[in-house]
Design a protein around this motif. Structure first.
Motif, PDB file in Angstrom:
ATOM      1  N   ALA A 249       0.521  -1.242   0.066  1.00  0.00           N
ATOM      2  CA  ALA A 249       0.202  -0.320  -0.080  1.00  0.00           C
ATOM      3  C   ALA A 249       0.974   1.057   0.276  1.00  0.00           C
ATOM      4  O   ALA A 249       0.609   1.990  -0.905  1.00  0.00           O
ATOM      5  CB  ALA A 249      -1.032   0.317   1.039  1.00  0.00           C
ATOM      6  N   VAL A 250       2.025   0.933   1.091  1.00  0.00           N
ATOM      7  CA  VAL A 250       2.802   2.534   0.530  1.00  0.00           C
ATOM      8  C   VAL A 250       3.799   2.840  -0.461  1.00  0.00           C
ATOM      9  O   VAL A 250       3.627   3.637  -0.883  1.00  0.00           O
ATOM     10  CB  VAL A 250       3.761   2.249   2.052  1.00  0.00           C
ATOM     11  N   GLY A 251       4.222   1.585  -0.732  1.00  0.00           N
ATOM     12  CA  GLY A 251       5.049   1.301  -2.190  1.00  0.00           C
ATOM     13  C   GLY A 251       3.746   2.127  -3.453  1.00  0.00           C
ATOM     14  O   GLY A 251       4.577   2.811  -4.386  1.00  0.00           O
ATOM     15  N   PHE A 252       2.893   1.912  -3.531  1.00  0.00           N
ATOM     16  CA  PHE A 252       2.055   1.865  -4.909  1.00  0.00           C
ATOM     17  C   PHE A 252       1.497   3.386  -4.616  1.00  0.00           C
ATOM     18  O   PHE A 252       1.384   4.233  -5.429  1.00  0.00           O
ATOM     19  CB  PHE A 252       0.664   1.363  -5.124  1.00  0.00           C
ATOM     20  N   ALA A 253       1.009   3.971  -2.915  1.00  0.00           N
ATOM     21  CA  ALA A 253       0.987   5.286  -3.282  1.00  0.00           C
ATOM     22  C   ALA A 253       2.190   5.883  -2.896  1.00  0.00           C
ATOM     23  O   ALA A 253       1.975   7.082  -3.583  1.00  0.00           O
ATOM     24  CB  ALA A 253       0.351   5.211  -1.508  1.00  0.00           C
ATOM     25  N   THR A 254       3.396   5.595  -2.884  1.00  0.00           N
ATOM     26  CA  THR A 254       4.084   6.673  -3.627  1.00  0.00           C
ATOM     27  C   THR A 254       4.437   6.730  -4.760  1.00  0.00           C
ATOM     28  O   THR A 254       5.214   7.718  -5.263  1.00  0.00           O
ATOM     29  CB  THR A 254       5.651   6.110  -2.496  1.00  0.00           C
ATOM     30  N   LEU A 255       4.455   5.873  -5.468  1.00  0.00           N
ATOM     31  CA  LEU A 255       4.485   4.993  -6.640  1.00  0.00           C
ATOM     32  C   LEU A 255       3.655   6.798  -7.306  1.00  0.00           C
ATOM     33  O   LEU A 255       4.227   7.358  -8.483  1.00  0.00           O
ATOM     34  CB  LEU A 255       4.464   3.826  -7.780  1.00  0.00           C
ATOM     35  N   ALA A 256       2.407   6.325  -6.430  1.00  0.00           N
ATOM     36  CA  ALA A 256       1.776   7.329  -7.356  1.00  0.00           C
ATOM     37  C   ALA A 256       1.932   9.011  -7.874  1.00  0.00           C
ATOM     38  O   ALA A 256       1.516  10.073  -8.461  1.00  0.00           O
ATOM     39  CB  ALA A 256       0.607   7.337  -6.687  1.00  0.00           C
ATOM     40  N   VAL A 257       2.367   9.489  -6.694  1.00  0.00           N
ATOM     41  CA  VAL A 257       2.992  10.806  -6.695  1.00  0.00           C
ATOM     42  C   VAL A 257       3.866  11.508  -8.409  1.00  0.00           C
ATOM     43  O   VAL A 257       3.679  12.343  -8.404  1.00  0.00           O
ATOM     44  CB  VAL A 257       4.052  10.812  -5.414  1.00  0.00           C
ATOM     45  N   PRO A 258       4.778  10.937  -8.185  1.00  0.00           N
ATOM     46  CA  PRO A 258       5.487  11.602  -9.272  1.00  0.00           C
ATOM     47  C   PRO A 258       4.633  11.382 -10.808  1.00  0.00           C
ATOM     48  O   PRO A 258       5.071  11.770 -11.507  1.00  0.00           O
ATOM     49  CB  PRO A 258       6.583  10.000  -9.209  1.00  0.00           C
ATOM     50  N   LEU A 259       3.973  10.168 -10.339  1.00  0.00           N
ATOM     51  CA  LEU A 259       2.998  10.303 -11.689  1.00  0.00           C
ATOM     52  C   LEU A 259       1.613  10.675 -12.050  1.00  0.00           C
ATOM     53  O   LEU A 259       2.086  11.512 -13.397  1.00  0.00           O
ATOM     54  CB  LEU A 259       2.237   8.824 -11.977  1.00  0.00           C
ATOM     55  N   ALA A 260       1.666  11.476 -10.515  1.00  0.00           N
ATOM     56  CA  ALA A 260       0.510  12.987 -11.203  1.00  0.00           C
ATOM     57  C   ALA A 260       1.028  13.975 -10.679  1.00  0.00           C
ATOM     58  O   ALA A 260       0.459  14.862 -11.080  1.00  0.00           O
ATOM     59  CB  ALA A 260      -0.529  12.243  -9.736  1.00  0.00           C
ATOM     60  N   LEU A 261       2.725  13.957  -9.952  1.00  0.00           N
ATOM     61  CA  LEU A 261       2.604  15.530  -9.916  1.00  0.00           C
ATOM     62  C   LEU A 261       3.776  15.677 -10.594  1.00  0.00           C
ATOM     63  O   LEU A 261       5.122  15.200 -10.776  1.00  0.00           O
ATOM     64  CB  LEU A 261       2.966  15.784  -8.326  1.00  0.00           C
ATOM     65  N   SER A 262       4.241  16.823 -10.510  1.00  0.00           N
ATOM     66  CA  SER A 262       5.243  17.619 -11.088  1.00  0.00           C
ATOM     67  C   SER A 262       6.799  17.048  -9.764  1.00  0.00           C
ATOM     68  O   SER A 262       6.580  16.950  -8.812  1.00  0.00           O
ATOM     69  CB  SER A 262       5.097  19.368 -11.329  1.00  0.00           C
ATOM     70  N   ALA A 263       7.967  17.446 -10.137  1.00  0.00           N
ATOM     71  CA  ALA A 263       9.126  17.381  -9.816  1.00  0.00           C
ATOM     72  C   ALA A 263       8.997  17.481  -8.568  1.00  0.00           C
ATOM     73  O   ALA A 263       9.790  17.010  -7.680  1.00  0.00           O
ATOM     74  CB  ALA A 263      10.330  17.968 -10.185  1.00  0.00           C
TER      75      ALA A 263
END
Length: 217
Positions: free
Chosen positions: A148-162
């Motif tokens: 859960a933590v891993g996929f939530a973390t992965l979602a951040v760079p996919l959705a937001l700017s650097a």
């Protein structure tokens, strides 16, 4: 005809899930997983087209659901002395392979993939919360929480700017380090340190892109 092919595999995998309900048969589970996702990946590489998305996505969701359920059935069928053992290949392999195939179906579109990653994070967070008080599934709880933590973390760079990614990674890393120090546990401290390094990388990557954007403007 990919619909006929995947319908055939759907029937086979439902049969495998039925066997898993009554008996823990690890080899059968692994064979079903490898053949299903292996054939699916090969078909996707050679024959998938965007117009086939609507007739392909339901099968991917079905196969993911089946192999999400099988490790739970496997854990339920374990004898008393082996309940700490988990079906690691399926527990970790199912979300990773399914997410990779989903990325192929979506042609790498970042925002839809971010929502998919958040969906997986929510699924595994709910499973971790549900299984936390169940003795038979105690070994799966920390694994699902980690996913859960891993996929939530992965979602951040996919959705937001650097730079936004850097800020969120830095906050998450600081929280992990604080938790590790408070509980005197090494792994959260190491994970938090890694998150801080990723935050620094994301920040400098975002800064390096700013001049190029300005020149382009």
């Amino acid at each position: 005809n990919h619909v006929a092919l995947f319908s055939y595999y759907a029937v086979l995998n439902l049969a495998i899930a039925g066997v898993a309900w009554w008996k823990s048969w690890r080899l059968l589970n692994l064979l079903g997983f490898v053949f299903t996702f292996g054939i699916g990946a090969a078909w996707g590489a050679f024959d998938y087209r965007p117009e086939k998305y609507a007739t392909t996505e339901p099968f991917l969701l079905l196969f993911f659901a089946i192999y999400l359920a099988i490790p739970l059935l496997h854990a339920r069928r374990q004898p008393e002395g082996r309940r700490g053992l988990v079906e690691g290949c399926l527990v970790f392999g199912t979300p990773l392979v399914a997410f990779s195939l989903q990325a192929g179906l979506l042609a790498g579109e970042r925002l839809p993939l971010a929502f998919n990653a958040m969906g997986l994070a929510a699924i595994y967070a709910l499973l971790a919360a549900w299984l936390r008080r169940r003795e038979d599934y105690r070994a799966l709880t920390p694994i699902y929480a980690l996913l859960a933590v891993g996929f939530a973390t992965l979602a951040v760079p996919l959705a937001l700017s650097a730079r936004a990614t850097a800020s969120i990674f830095a906050i998450e890393g600081a929280a992990l380090v604080w938790l590790g120090l408070r509980q005197q546990r090494r792994w959260p401290q190491l994970g938090g340190t890694l998150m801080q390094l990723l935050a620094a990388y994301a920040f400098f990557a975002g800064s390096a892109m700013q001049p190029d954007v300005a020149i382009a403007n």
